[in-house]
Design an enzyme around this catalytic site. Structure first.
Site, PDB file in Angstrom:
ATOM      1  N   ARG A  52      32.068  21.804 -12.228  1.00  0.00           N
ATOM      2  CA  ARG A  52      32.374  23.108 -12.832  1.00  0.00           C
ATOM      3  C   ARG A  52      33.876  23.397 -12.752  1.00  0.00           C
ATOM      4  NH1 ARG A  52      29.011  28.102 -10.625  1.00  0.00           N
ATOM      5  NH2 ARG A  52      30.528  28.034  -8.944  1.00  0.00           N
ATOM      6  N   LYS A 151      35.295  29.647 -14.489  1.00  0.00           N
ATOM      7  CA  LYS A 151      35.485  30.402 -13.247  1.00  0.00           C
ATOM      8  C   LYS A 151      36.995  30.507 -13.027  1.00  0.00           C
ATOM      9  CE  LYS A 151      33.481  30.835  -8.632  1.00  0.00           C
ATOM     10  NZ  LYS A 151      32.975  32.208  -8.710  1.00  0.00           N
ATOM     11  N   GLU A 184      24.945  38.848 -16.508  1.00  0.00           N
ATOM     12  CA  GLU A 184      24.873  38.523 -15.084  1.00  0.00           C
ATOM     13  C   GLU A 184      25.356  39.719 -14.276  1.00  0.00           C
ATOM     14  OE1 GLU A 184      27.621  35.389 -13.996  1.00  0.00           O
ATOM     15  OE2 GLU A 184      29.204  36.247 -15.214  1.00  0.00           O
TER      16      GLU A 184
HETATM   17  N1  PXG Z   1      28.500  34.800 -11.639  1.00  0.00           N
HETATM   18  C1  PXG Z   1      29.764  35.045 -11.256  1.00  0.00           C
HETATM   19  C2  PXG Z   1      30.645  35.837 -12.138  1.00  0.00           C
HETATM   20  C3  PXG Z   1      30.232  34.504 -10.043  1.00  0.00           C
HETATM   21  O1  PXG Z   1      31.481  34.730  -9.655  1.00  0.00           O
HETATM   22  C4  PXG Z   1      28.039  33.548  -9.665  1.00  0.00           C
HETATM   23  C5  PXG Z   1      27.650  34.073 -10.882  1.00  0.00           C
HETATM   24  C6  PXG Z   1      27.072  32.714  -8.887  1.00  0.00           C
HETATM   25  O2  PXG Z   1      27.428  31.334  -8.993  1.00  0.00           O
HETATM   26  P1  PXG Z   1      27.168  30.301  -7.809  1.00  0.00           P
HETATM   27  O3  PXG Z   1      27.653  28.999  -8.343  1.00  0.00           O
HETATM   28  O4  PXG Z   1      27.966  30.779  -6.626  1.00  0.00           O
HETATM   29  O5  PXG Z   1      25.711  30.303  -7.564  1.00  0.00           O
HETATM   30  C7  PXG Z   1      29.357  33.743  -9.233  1.00  0.00           C
HETATM   31  C8  PXG Z   1      29.841  33.169  -7.956  1.00  0.00           C
HETATM   32  C9  PXG Z   1      31.807  36.615  -3.221  1.00  0.00           C
HETATM   33  C10 PXG Z   1      31.473  35.349  -3.904  1.00  0.00           C
HETATM   34  O6  PXG Z   1      32.457  36.546  -2.170  1.00  0.00           O
HETATM   35  C11 PXG Z   1      31.061  35.355  -5.226  1.00  0.00           C
HETATM   36  C12 PXG Z   1      30.736  34.139  -5.854  1.00  0.00           C
HETATM   37  C13 PXG Z   1      30.837  32.988  -5.172  1.00  0.00           C
HETATM   38  C14 PXG Z   1      31.262  33.002  -3.855  1.00  0.00           C
HETATM   39  C15 PXG Z   1      31.585  34.184  -3.213  1.00  0.00           C
HETATM   40  O7  PXG Z   1      31.406  37.686  -3.726  1.00  0.00           O
HETATM   41  N2  PXG Z   1      30.347  34.210  -7.145  1.00  0.00           N
END
Ligand code: PXG
Length: 286
Positions: A52, A151, A184
């Site tokens: 990713r 991301k 989301e």
């Molecule tokens: N949508 C968005 C916009 C994100 O930033 C996810 C979905 C979930 O993706 P993953 O691959 O993590 O299952 C994310 C990821 C935090 C924090 O501290 C947020 C994320 C990842 C790590 C920490 O809030 N978001």
């Protein structure tokens, strides 16, 4: 004391881990990042996160100054140097040092930053109780703008939504796309359960292709739960039997209220609980 931080090509002391004020990551949010979990000393879904990261970099025409195997080794080395057994890794690629203009190609070399630290966990009570969320008025990025699958270091759209949830006294905000379909949450993917079937918005509705989301879909299918990826509306969220979110930090967490509508009986539902347990077991068994 302090952490060992990976900076560009080596580990340095936290006190020496500094970036230039001319770095375009700072000036313009020009860069990409990943948030990765470490469970039992193992980097969770390492390959998926790096794929990713490199895909995100490609979309914004950012050349990562290390190949994928070298990056994998750097992440592992950083986790090991900080004795992280269960923790969190933040991997950041910035465009690097340039001038005050926005042209990224004046930046000679992208910068690599890897931070391995303890993870701030939500209190266990929140998982038992479930979260309150609100619909954000902030629309998810249009796919012809910065694609939602990237991301990037530019999280302001999500931050605007997050602010709405804080103002409303809720824990998270749900973003909808420009067509009105669920995309989301500000930092998590969303799922609902209706009549025993698990529904998730397709990635094309405007979400990050979450690593946790993928694992949860796989675990649900293994449990014999039917999973359908289709567009969801606010109606679908309001009338869901269960509602939960997935993400690296939150893992699997139930939602029990949205915009003042109570979900199910107001407690995280049975499929949510099962998938949380399955995810917990899966993550810690690897
Ligand atoms: N949508 C968005 C916009 C994100 O930033 C996810 C979905 C979930 O993706 P993953 O691959 O993590 O299952 C994310 C990821 C935090 C924090 O501290 C947020 C994320 C990842 C790590 C920490 O809030 N978001």
């Amino acid at each position: 004391m302090g952490l060992k931080i990976w900076l560009d090509d080596k580990l340095v002391d936290q006190a020496d881990a500094k970036v230039s004020v001319f770095d375009h990551g700072l000036l313009y949010g020009d860069g990409v990042f990943e948030g990765i979990r470490v469970y039992g000393g193992k980097i969770f879904e390492h390959a998926a996160h790096l794929r990713r990261l490199y895909d995100s970099a490609k979309v914004i025409r950012l050349t990562v100054p290390m190949d994928l195997p070298a990056m994998q080794a750097a992440v592992e080395q950083t986790a090991a140097a900080n004795q992280i057994s269960d923790g969190y890794i933040r991997l950041i690629i910035t465009r690097g040092v340039g001038d005050l203009g926005i042209n990224p190609f004046v930046c000679k070399k992208a910068s690599v930053i890897i931070i391995a630290d303890a993870i701030q966990l939500y209190p266990e009570a929140l998982y038992e109780k479930g979260l309150k969320v609100v619909s954000a008025s902030t629309v998810r990025n249009h796919p012809m703008a910065i694609p939602p699958q990237v991301k990037s270091l530019n999280y302001l759209n999500n931050i605007l939504a997050k602010i709405e949830s804080v103002d409303a006294g809720a824990e998270e905000a749900i973003l909808f796309n420009h067509e009105g379909y669920v995309a989301e949450a500000a930092g998590d993917n969303v799922f609902i359960v209706k009549n025993g079937i698990l529904y998730a918005p397709p990635i094309q509705a405007g979400s990050l292709d979450g690593v946790t989301r993928r694992v949860v879909i796989e675990l649900a299918r293994r449990e014999g739960i039917e999973v359908i990826e289709q567009n969801l509306t606010r109606f679908d969220l309001y009338t869901a039997d269960e509602f939960f979110m997935t993400g690296t930090a939150a893992e699997v967490i139930g939602v029990v209220q949205i915009d003042g509508r109570v979900i199910g009986d107001g407690h995280p539902g049975p499929i949510t609980r099962t998938l949380r347990q399955q995810f917990f077991a899966y993550a810690r068994s690897r």
